[in-house]
Design a protein around this motif. Sequence first.
Motif, PDB file in Angstrom:
ATOM      1  N   GLU A 108       0.751  -1.144   0.206  1.00 50.18           N
ATOM      2  CA  GLU A 108      -0.152   0.011   0.021  1.00 50.18           C
ATOM      3  C   GLU A 108       0.804   1.337  -0.104  1.00 50.18           C
ATOM      4  OE1 GLU A 108      -3.177   2.508   3.013  1.00 50.18           O
ATOM      5  OE2 GLU A 108      -2.095   0.466   3.688  1.00 50.18           O
ATOM      6  N   PRO A 109       0.749   2.131  -0.964  1.00 54.08           N
ATOM      7  CA  PRO A 109       1.895   3.109  -1.041  1.00 54.08           C
ATOM      8  C   PRO A 109       1.365   4.265   0.109  1.00 54.08           C
ATOM      9  CG  PRO A 109       0.688   2.872  -3.212  1.00 54.08           C
ATOM     10  CD  PRO A 109       0.088   1.852  -2.328  1.00 54.08           C
ATOM     11  N   GLY A 136      -2.375  12.570  -8.387  1.00 56.56           N
ATOM     12  CA  GLY A 136      -2.119  11.358  -8.584  1.00 56.56           C
ATOM     13  C   GLY A 136      -1.842  10.770  -7.330  1.00 56.56           C
ATOM     14  N   CYS A 137      -1.340  11.478  -6.180  1.00 56.50           N
ATOM     15  CA  CYS A 137      -1.484  10.833  -4.699  1.00 56.50           C
ATOM     16  C   CYS A 137      -2.792  10.522  -4.353  1.00 56.50           C
ATOM     17  CB  CYS A 137      -0.561  12.072  -3.857  1.00 56.50           C
ATOM     18  SG  CYS A 137       1.043  11.628  -4.347  1.00 56.50           S
ATOM     19  N   GLU A 138      -3.505  11.472  -4.660  1.00 54.97           N
ATOM     20  CA  GLU A 138      -5.218  11.465  -4.281  1.00 54.97           C
ATOM     21  C   GLU A 138      -5.847   9.799  -4.820  1.00 54.97           C
ATOM     22  OE1 GLU A 138      -7.838  14.797  -3.515  1.00 54.97           O
ATOM     23  OE2 GLU A 138      -6.534  15.539  -4.709  1.00 54.97           O
ATOM     24  N   GLN A 139      -5.370   9.768  -6.150  1.00 55.64           N
ATOM     25  CA  GLN A 139      -5.793   8.566  -6.666  1.00 55.64           C
ATOM     26  C   GLN A 139      -5.335   7.259  -6.125  1.00 55.64           C
ATOM     27  OE1 GLN A 139      -5.405   8.418 -11.120  1.00 55.64           O
ATOM     28  NE2 GLN A 139      -5.880  10.521 -11.221  1.00 55.64           N
ATOM     29  N   ALA A 140      -3.855   7.316  -5.517  1.00 58.40           N
ATOM     30  CA  ALA A 140      -3.197   6.361  -4.953  1.00 58.40           C
ATOM     31  C   ALA A 140      -3.615   6.146  -3.436  1.00 58.40           C
ATOM     32  CB  ALA A 140      -1.900   6.487  -5.406  1.00 58.40           C
ATOM     33  N   GLY A 141      -4.330   7.241  -2.743  1.00 56.34           N
ATOM     34  CA  GLY A 141      -4.407   6.932  -1.297  1.00 56.34           C
ATOM     35  C   GLY A 141      -3.111   7.548  -0.478  1.00 56.34           C
ATOM     36  N   CYS A 142      -2.213   7.877  -1.057  1.00 55.60           N
ATOM     37  CA  CYS A 142      -0.806   8.362  -0.456  1.00 55.60           C
ATOM     38  C   CYS A 142      -0.791   9.655  -0.164  1.00 55.60           C
ATOM     39  CB  CYS A 142       0.351   7.709  -1.237  1.00 55.60           C
ATOM     40  SG  CYS A 142       0.722   8.329  -2.827  1.00 55.60           S
ATOM     41  N   ALA A 143       0.296  10.063   0.878  1.00 59.00           N
ATOM     42  CA  ALA A 143       0.605  11.322   1.117  1.00 59.00           C
ATOM     43  C   ALA A 143       1.573  12.079   0.189  1.00 59.00           C
ATOM     44  CB  ALA A 143       0.832  11.745   2.838  1.00 59.00           C
ATOM     45  N   LEU A 144       1.405  13.587  -0.326  1.00 55.12           N
ATOM     46  CA  LEU A 144       2.359  13.889  -0.870  1.00 55.12           C
ATOM     47  C   LEU A 144       3.122  14.787   0.176  1.00 55.12           C
ATOM     48  CD1 LEU A 144       4.098  15.094  -3.181  1.00 55.12           C
ATOM     49  CD2 LEU A 144       2.343  16.856  -3.517  1.00 55.12           C
ATOM     50  N   ILE A 145       4.227  14.030   0.681  1.00 47.18           N
ATOM     51  CA  ILE A 145       4.696  14.558   2.160  1.00 47.18           C
ATOM     52  C   ILE A 145       5.857  15.456   1.949  1.00 47.18           C
ATOM     53  CG2 ILE A 145       6.596  12.672   2.098  1.00 47.18           C
ATOM     54  CD1 ILE A 145       5.408  11.917   4.901  1.00 47.18           C
ATOM     55  N   GLY A 146       6.586  15.565   0.770  1.00 42.47           N
ATOM     56  CA  GLY A 146       7.378  16.609   0.551  1.00 42.47           C
ATOM     57  C   GLY A 146       8.120  16.389  -0.942  1.00 42.47           C
ATOM     58  N   GLY A 147       9.171  17.141  -0.966  1.00 43.56           N
ATOM     59  CA  GLY A 147       9.889  17.358  -2.421  1.00 43.56           C
ATOM     60  C   GLY A 147      10.857  18.341  -2.605  1.00 43.56           C
ATOM     61  N   GLU A 148      11.659  18.507  -3.554  1.00 43.18           N
ATOM     62  CA  GLU A 148      12.509  19.345  -3.966  1.00 43.18           C
ATOM     63  C   GLU A 148      12.491  20.057  -5.175  1.00 43.18           C
ATOM     64  OE1 GLU A 148      16.493  21.113  -3.797  1.00 43.18           O
ATOM     65  OE2 GLU A 148      15.094  20.765  -2.147  1.00 43.18           O
ATOM     66  N   THR A 149      12.576  21.505  -5.011  1.00 41.48           N
ATOM     67  CA  THR A 149      12.617  22.268  -6.395  1.00 41.48           C
ATOM     68  C   THR A 149      13.864  22.770  -6.733  1.00 41.48           C
ATOM     69  OG1 THR A 149      10.077  22.760  -5.910  1.00 41.48           O
ATOM     70  CG2 THR A 149      11.445  24.171  -7.490  1.00 41.48           C
ATOM     71  N   ALA A 150      14.559  22.384  -7.771  1.00 37.18           N
ATOM     72  CA  ALA A 150      16.046  22.864  -7.875  1.00 37.18           C
ATOM     73  C   ALA A 150      15.846  23.655  -9.144  1.00 37.18           C
ATOM     74  CB  ALA A 150      16.716  21.656  -8.111  1.00 37.18           C
ATOM     75  N   GLU A 151      16.190  25.097  -8.789  1.00 35.38           N
ATOM     76  CA  GLU A 151      16.549  25.967  -9.922  1.00 35.38           C
ATOM     77  C   GLU A 151      18.041  26.099 -10.421  1.00 35.38           C
ATOM     78  OE1 GLU A 151      14.812  30.335 -11.107  1.00 35.38           O
ATOM     79  OE2 GLU A 151      15.045  29.861  -9.208  1.00 35.38           O
ATOM     80  N   VAL A 170       4.006   0.059   2.192  1.00 32.06           N
ATOM     81  CA  VAL A 170       4.203  -1.005   3.392  1.00 32.06           C
ATOM     82  C   VAL A 170       3.370  -2.173   3.024  1.00 32.06           C
ATOM     83  CG1 VAL A 170       2.379   0.097   4.742  1.00 32.06           C
ATOM     84  CG2 VAL A 170       4.224  -1.501   5.866  1.00 32.06           C
ATOM     85  N   VAL A 171       3.729  -3.485   3.412  1.00 29.13           N
ATOM     86  CA  VAL A 171       3.071  -4.693   3.262  1.00 29.13           C
ATOM     87  C   VAL A 171       3.377  -5.622   4.333  1.00 29.13           C
ATOM     88  CG1 VAL A 171       4.985  -5.710   1.767  1.00 29.13           C
ATOM     89  CG2 VAL A 171       2.472  -6.567   1.421  1.00 29.13           C
ATOM     90  N   GLU A 172       2.516  -6.257   4.821  1.00 25.77           N
ATOM     91  CA  GLU A 172       2.622  -7.229   5.775  1.00 25.77           C
ATOM     92  C   GLU A 172       3.713  -8.317   5.527  1.00 25.77           C
ATOM     93  OE1 GLU A 172       2.417  -7.607   9.499  1.00 25.77           O
ATOM     94  OE2 GLU A 172       0.370  -6.866   9.026  1.00 25.77           O
TER      95      GLU A 172
END
Length: 352
Positions: A108-109, A136-151, A170-172
């Motif tokens: 599960e993402p 896309g994250c909403e469709q997958a049910g996962c959180a957009l928790i962060g990122g990086e913007t590089a100029e 995560v998976v059992e």
Amino acid sequence: MTSFKRENPPPTPLSYRAAGVDIDAGDRLVENIKPYAKRTMRPEVLAGIGGFGALFEISKKYRQPVLVSGTDGVGTKLKLAFQAGRHDSVGIDLVAMSVNDILVQGAEPLFFLDYFACGRLDVDTATLVVKGIAAGCEQAGCALIGGETAEMPGMYPEGEYDLAGFAVGVVEKDNIITGLDIREGDAVLGLASSGAHSNGYSLIRKIIEKNGIDLSTDFNGKALVDVIMAPTRIYVKPVLELMRQLPVKGLAHITGGGLVENIPRVLPDGVTAVLKKETWDMPPLFRWLRQQGNVDEKEMYRVFNCGIGMALIVGPDLADRAMRLLQSAGETVWRIGTIRTRAAKEAQTIIE
């Protein structure tokens, strides 16, 4: 007579902005994307966008949680995005490529991070891209928790950028899908793709360029660009629900390498998947690409998904039930083949 010596004027002060990096633009982007990221949050998220690192607590519902990670990009589909000015849907592609990959191991993402790199930051364009990532994250049910913007001035042509995405799921431990229990007689099911997804675009672009094709051309009632740029389908929610109700022996995300090279990645050595191409219709886009590019049929199945975005392998007694469950979740699904014992030196995917 007094003489005056001409002095050099003081040098113009330099700044990061003068060097090509606009810190204020980066700050505006962060503020723009916060509402989109907020919609993707899960209860396990302990810190929001903007910190040095994101915190995520693993749910207590897992007895032996195993983390599964994946990373990917969008490939040269970005070139068409630049050409057509389509910057929202490539964010969905970015998420799909990673979350569909970790899904095949039963995961599960949980959360997603993105990397956006450009020569000069266009806040409006970057906002559209991250808006798509959040969708896309909403469709997958996962959180957009962060990122990086590089100029990075001088690294990319004007108006272009690059994307990379990173998903953790995560998976059992005792539910990890390994494919080791796949046996002769098992059924291969195919979930419909939404188009070319994010693979084969170097060939697609070559076909368009060689034939001088206008992307605004009508294609079965739609603009060709809409068909070619359709975002990758995200299979997470329906497949996770399927796995809660019945055992799935194997999953293959059909990406680069097409059906021929991806299905073997989940098969044990002693078996092969025999697919019957008459069991599903190759969508019009792929038939058009084959005709326009004079592409050999075998090459089509090695490069493109040809209408099958995800393959599932289940016991033969469960195939009909699995199909009904997937159809009730809104998926188009076909029984496309069967597993049989593999002969010496035989390929692990055969398309008849």
